[in-house]
Design a protein around this motif. Sequence first.
Motif, PDB file in Angstrom:
ATOM      1  N   TYR A   1     -49.432  13.049 -11.789  1.00 35.70           N
ATOM      2  CA  TYR A   1     -50.833  12.718 -11.529  1.00 35.70           C
ATOM      3  C   TYR A   1     -51.271  11.481 -12.315  1.00 35.70           C
ATOM      4  O   TYR A   1     -51.963  10.607 -11.781  1.00 35.70           O
ATOM      5  CB  TYR A   1     -51.743  13.894 -11.870  1.00 35.70           C
ATOM      6  CG  TYR A   1     -51.586  15.095 -10.976  1.00 35.70           C
ATOM      7  CD1 TYR A   1     -51.196  14.984  -9.650  1.00 35.70           C
ATOM      8  CD2 TYR A   1     -51.839  16.366 -11.456  1.00 35.70           C
ATOM      9  CE1 TYR A   1     -51.063  16.091  -8.836  1.00 35.70           C
ATOM     10  CE2 TYR A   1     -51.717  17.483 -10.649  1.00 35.70           C
ATOM     11  CZ  TYR A   1     -51.325  17.339  -9.332  1.00 35.70           C
ATOM     12  OH  TYR A   1     -51.206  18.432  -8.523  1.00 35.70           O
ATOM     13  N   LEU A   2     -50.869  11.405 -13.565  1.00 35.94           N
ATOM     14  CA  LEU A   2     -51.253  10.255 -14.387  1.00 35.94           C
ATOM     15  C   LEU A   2     -50.580   8.964 -13.905  1.00 35.94           C
ATOM     16  O   LEU A   2     -51.180   7.888 -13.961  1.00 35.94           O
ATOM     17  CB  LEU A   2     -50.940  10.519 -15.855  1.00 35.94           C
ATOM     18  CG  LEU A   2     -51.803  11.608 -16.493  1.00 35.94           C
ATOM     19  CD1 LEU A   2     -51.301  11.944 -17.888  1.00 35.94           C
ATOM     20  CD2 LEU A   2     -53.262  11.204 -16.516  1.00 35.94           C
ATOM     21  N   ALA A   3     -49.363   9.077 -13.407  1.00 43.13           N
ATOM     22  CA  ALA A   3     -48.685   7.903 -12.853  1.00 43.13           C
ATOM     23  C   ALA A   3     -49.428   7.398 -11.622  1.00 43.13           C
ATOM     24  O   ALA A   3     -49.590   6.183 -11.432  1.00 43.13           O
ATOM     25  CB  ALA A   3     -47.239   8.241 -12.512  1.00 43.13           C
ATOM     26  N   ARG A   4     -49.875   8.317 -10.766  1.00 44.56           N
ATOM     27  CA  ARG A   4     -50.649   7.909  -9.583  1.00 44.56           C
ATOM     28  C   ARG A   4     -51.979   7.277 -10.006  1.00 44.56           C
ATOM     29  O   ARG A   4     -52.437   6.317  -9.395  1.00 44.56           O
ATOM     30  CB  ARG A   4     -50.928   9.099  -8.665  1.00 44.56           C
ATOM     31  CG  ARG A   4     -49.720   9.819  -8.083  1.00 44.56           C
ATOM     32  CD  ARG A   4     -48.838   9.032  -7.117  1.00 44.56           C
ATOM     33  NE  ARG A   4     -48.050   7.961  -7.662  1.00 44.56           N
ATOM     34  CZ  ARG A   4     -46.907   8.101  -8.375  1.00 44.56           C
ATOM     35  NH1 ARG A   4     -46.428   9.295  -8.640  1.00 44.56           N
ATOM     36  NH2 ARG A   4     -46.261   7.069  -8.818  1.00 44.56           N
ATOM     37  N   ALA A   5     -52.605   7.808 -11.045  1.00 35.58           N
ATOM     38  CA  ALA A   5     -53.858   7.239 -11.545  1.00 35.58           C
ATOM     39  C   ALA A   5     -53.635   5.821 -12.051  1.00 35.58           C
ATOM     40  O   ALA A   5     -54.420   4.909 -11.758  1.00 35.58           O
ATOM     41  CB  ALA A   5     -54.434   8.112 -12.649  1.00 35.58           C
ATOM     42  N   ASP A   6     -52.561   5.622 -12.802  1.00 34.14           N
ATOM     43  CA  ASP A   6     -52.240   4.284 -13.302  1.00 34.14           C
ATOM     44  C   ASP A   6     -51.958   3.321 -12.150  1.00 34.14           C
ATOM     45  O   ASP A   6     -52.364   2.156 -12.186  1.00 34.14           O
ATOM     46  CB  ASP A   6     -51.041   4.334 -14.253  1.00 34.14           C
ATOM     47  CG  ASP A   6     -51.354   5.047 -15.554  1.00 34.14           C
ATOM     48  OD1 ASP A   6     -52.550   5.212 -15.877  1.00 34.14           O
ATOM     49  OD2 ASP A   6     -50.393   5.453 -16.239  1.00 34.14           O
ATOM     50  N   GLU A   7     -51.262   3.814 -11.135  1.00 31.73           N
ATOM     51  CA  GLU A   7     -50.973   3.000  -9.953  1.00 31.73           C
ATOM     52  C   GLU A   7     -52.275   2.591  -9.254  1.00 31.73           C
ATOM     53  O   GLU A   7     -52.432   1.438  -8.837  1.00 31.73           O
ATOM     54  CB  GLU A   7     -50.090   3.809  -9.013  1.00 31.73           C
ATOM     55  CG  GLU A   7     -49.610   3.086  -7.793  1.00 31.73           C
ATOM     56  CD  GLU A   7     -48.708   3.985  -6.968  1.00 31.73           C
ATOM     57  OE1 GLU A   7     -49.102   4.349  -5.849  1.00 31.73           O
ATOM     58  OE2 GLU A   7     -47.613   4.317  -7.454  1.00 31.73           O
ATOM     59  N   SER A   8     -53.202   3.510  -9.134  1.00 33.97           N
ATOM     60  CA  SER A   8     -54.492   3.211  -8.511  1.00 33.97           C
ATOM     61  C   SER A   8     -55.279   2.200  -9.344  1.00 33.97           C
ATOM     62  O   SER A   8     -55.931   1.307  -8.789  1.00 33.97           O
ATOM     63  CB  SER A   8     -55.313   4.494  -8.335  1.00 33.97           C
ATOM     64  OG  SER A   8     -54.693   5.345  -7.411  1.00 33.97           O
ATOM     65  N   ALA A   9     -55.222   2.345 -10.667  1.00 32.85           N
ATOM     66  CA  ALA A   9     -55.927   1.404 -11.544  1.00 32.85           C
ATOM     67  C   ALA A   9     -55.351  -0.007 -11.405  1.00 32.85           C
ATOM     68  O   ALA A   9     -56.105  -0.986 -11.344  1.00 32.85           O
ATOM     69  CB  ALA A   9     -55.831   1.872 -12.996  1.00 32.85           C
TER      70      ALA A   9
END
Length: 63
Positions: free
Chosen positions: A8-16
Motif C-alpha cells: 500500500y505504501l509503495a502504491r502511495a509513493d507511486e501516486s505521489a
Amino acid sequence: MTNTSAFYLARADESARAARDTSLDNVRARHLQSETVWRAMAARLLHGERLRVAAAAKKDETS
C-alpha cells in the motif's frame, strides 16, 4: 494481489511521484487523492495488525 502495508505504501509513493511529475491539474488531483487513499489503507492495515498483536499478548499473559 498482496495486501501488506509495504504494498500500500509503495502504491502511495507511486501516486505521489505521478502527481509531482504531471503538469495537468486534474490529473495531479486524481493522483493526490489516490495517494491519500493508499496511505489510509496502509494505516488501517497497520492498526489492525497492532490490535491483533496486543490481543495475542494479552491472551498469552492470561494463559
